[in-house]
Design an enzyme around this catalytic site. Structure first.
Site, PDB file in Angstrom:
ATOM      1  N   GLY A  91       8.142  17.588  65.320  1.00 37.95           N
ATOM      2  CA  GLY A  91       9.241  17.185  66.180  1.00 37.95           C
ATOM      3  C   GLY A  91      10.586  17.550  65.591  1.00 37.95           C
ATOM      4  N   GLY A 116      13.172  17.934  63.336  1.00 34.79           N
ATOM      5  CA  GLY A 116      13.152  17.793  61.890  1.00 34.79           C
ATOM      6  C   GLY A 116      14.323  17.018  61.314  1.00 34.79           C
ATOM      7  N   ARG A 125      19.117  27.451  59.408  1.00 39.14           N
ATOM      8  CA  ARG A 125      18.730  26.043  59.568  1.00 39.14           C
ATOM      9  C   ARG A 125      17.321  25.816  58.989  1.00 39.14           C
ATOM     10  NH1 ARG A 125      14.242  23.296  62.325  1.00 39.14           N
ATOM     11  NH2 ARG A 125      14.982  21.250  62.919  1.00 39.14           N
ATOM     12  N   VAL A 126      17.177  24.749  58.255  1.00 34.73           N
ATOM     13  CA  VAL A 126      15.861  24.368  57.737  1.00 34.73           C
ATOM     14  C   VAL A 126      15.524  22.988  58.290  1.00 34.73           C
ATOM     15  CG1 VAL A 126      14.537  23.826  55.658  1.00 34.73           C
ATOM     16  CG2 VAL A 126      16.159  25.735  55.635  1.00 34.73           C
ATOM     17  N   GLY A 127      14.314  22.855  58.785  1.00 31.43           N
ATOM     18  CA  GLY A 127      13.880  21.568  59.326  1.00 31.43           C
ATOM     19  C   GLY A 127      13.154  20.737  58.285  1.00 31.43           C
ATOM     20  N   ASP A 128      12.387  19.791  58.780  1.00 32.17           N
ATOM     21  CA  ASP A 128      11.648  18.891  57.885  1.00 32.17           C
ATOM     22  C   ASP A 128      10.418  19.538  57.280  1.00 32.17           C
ATOM     23  OD1 ASP A 128      10.618  19.031  60.521  1.00 32.17           O
ATOM     24  OD2 ASP A 128       9.437  17.219  60.206  1.00 32.17           O
ATOM     25  N   THR A 142       4.946  22.234  65.680  1.00 32.20           N
ATOM     26  CA  THR A 142       4.729  22.424  64.252  1.00 32.20           C
ATOM     27  C   THR A 142       3.292  22.072  63.938  1.00 32.20           C
ATOM     28  OG1 THR A 142       7.006  21.859  63.689  1.00 32.20           O
ATOM     29  CG2 THR A 142       5.377  21.517  61.968  1.00 32.20           C
TER      30      THR A 142
HETATM   31  N1  GLY Z   1       9.559  19.904  62.827  1.00 26.66           N
HETATM   32  C1  GLY Z   1       9.934  21.228  62.804  1.00 26.66           C
HETATM   33  C2  GLY Z   1      11.365  21.484  62.730  1.00 26.66           C
HETATM   34  O1  GLY Z   1      12.181  20.628  63.017  1.00 26.66           O
HETATM   35  O2  GLY Z   1      11.714  22.586  62.370  1.00 26.66           O
END
Ligand code: GLY
Length: 288
Positions: free
Chosen positions: A201, A203, A177-180, A149
């Site tokens: 990393g 998320g 799915r959505v990450g951080d 990222t």
């Molecule tokens: N840090 C990126 C994700 O987990 O999508």
């Protein structure tokens, strides 16, 4: 070294930096990234300025510069996050081009390989060329460091802070799915009185602790950027030390004095610093 102070705002800098990576063929950022388990590349991004203006997009398909769409959300709408088809519609209405849905050559190869087993075992941000694939961005000549990222924080000549994050997220994730990365307080946080932080990393682990907000709050308590990042990493590891051994999270922070630091769970998290005094890639310290 080129004197680039006084030439613009931190906000423009972080957007330009994110766009630069979005333009490249890269495993983990932009339309060249790895797809989800359905073979679709979905992009997450956010941006935040010194006045706590924020904009984000999540699950955005077929648009080259999610960071610029996030900025448009921030500047042109009363909202802070747009997702999926709505985010794409907004982008097109604001002049962004709908790109091909076809995977990049490298991503196509990697996806075909993954399909043979279709194992839902995402490995993210363990900086190892073998795991991340041959076209991962290499920061060192031997290609040992790469990353999932792109998070950026910047301070301009006015002393104002901004940040941005852009990613195609975890490879072979569930569709939707959505990450951080697009979540303010998780993947990015800026407090112009204190400092700014971003993360990379897995998320899910960052969201669980509101990671970058936590880092900024540790800086508010007087910790250096590096110590603040370390304390946030410790928070993740403390919750589940066995699980932490299997994943990577890295935090990067800068305070109002322009001091910076990073910390990761595992070896290999790298970050670049560019200023009038420095133009360098650093290895982050790590816990395990
Ligand atoms: N840090 C990126 C994700 O987990 O999508």
């Amino acid at each position: 070294m080129e004197d680039f102070i006084q030439k613009g705002t931190a906000l423009d800098a972080v957007e330009a930096g994110a766009m630069h990576i979005e333009n490249k063929i890269d495993c983990c950022v932009g339309l060249g990234g790895y797809p989800d388990r359905d073979g679709i590349v979905t992009l997450d991004s956010c941006i935040m300025d010194h006045k706590a203006n924020i904009g984000a997009v999540a699950g955005l398909e077929r648009i080259k510069h999610p960071v610029s769409v996030a900025r448009k959300v921030m500047e042109k709408t009363p909202h802070v996050i747009l997702v999926g088809a709505g985010a794409q519609q907004f982008a097109i209405e604001n002049g962004f081009t709908l790109e091909s849905a076809e995977l990049s050559g490298e991503a196509k190869k990697a996806y075909a390989e993954w399909l043979k087993k279709s194992e839902y075992k995402p490995v993210i941000n363990i900086e190892n060329k073998k795991q991340n694939g041959p076209f991962a961005p290499n920061f060192f000549e031997d290609g040992t460091a790469n990353h999932d990222t792109m998070g950026l924080v910047a301070m301009d000549a006015m002393g104002n802070l901004s940040g941005a994050v852009t990613t195609s997220g975890m490879a072979y994730k569930l569709h939707g799915r959505v990450g951080d990365s697009p979540i303010i307080g998780a993947g990015l946080f800026v407090d112009n009185e204190i400092g700014a932080a971003t993360s990379s990393g897995t998320g899910e682990e960052v969201i669980r602790i509101c990671g970058t907000h936590l880092v900024v709050e540790f800086m508010r308590q007087g910790y250096s950027p590096e110590m603040a990042c370390k304390k946030a990493v410790e928070r993740i590891v403390k919750r589940d030390a066995a699980k932490a051994k299997t994943l990577q999270v890295g935090f990067l922070a800068m305070n109002k004095k322009g001091q910076y630091g990073a910390y990761a769970i595992q070896k290999g998290f790298v970050f670049s610093v560019k200023s009038n005094n420095e133009n360098k890639i650093h290895q982050s310290k790590y816990l395990i």
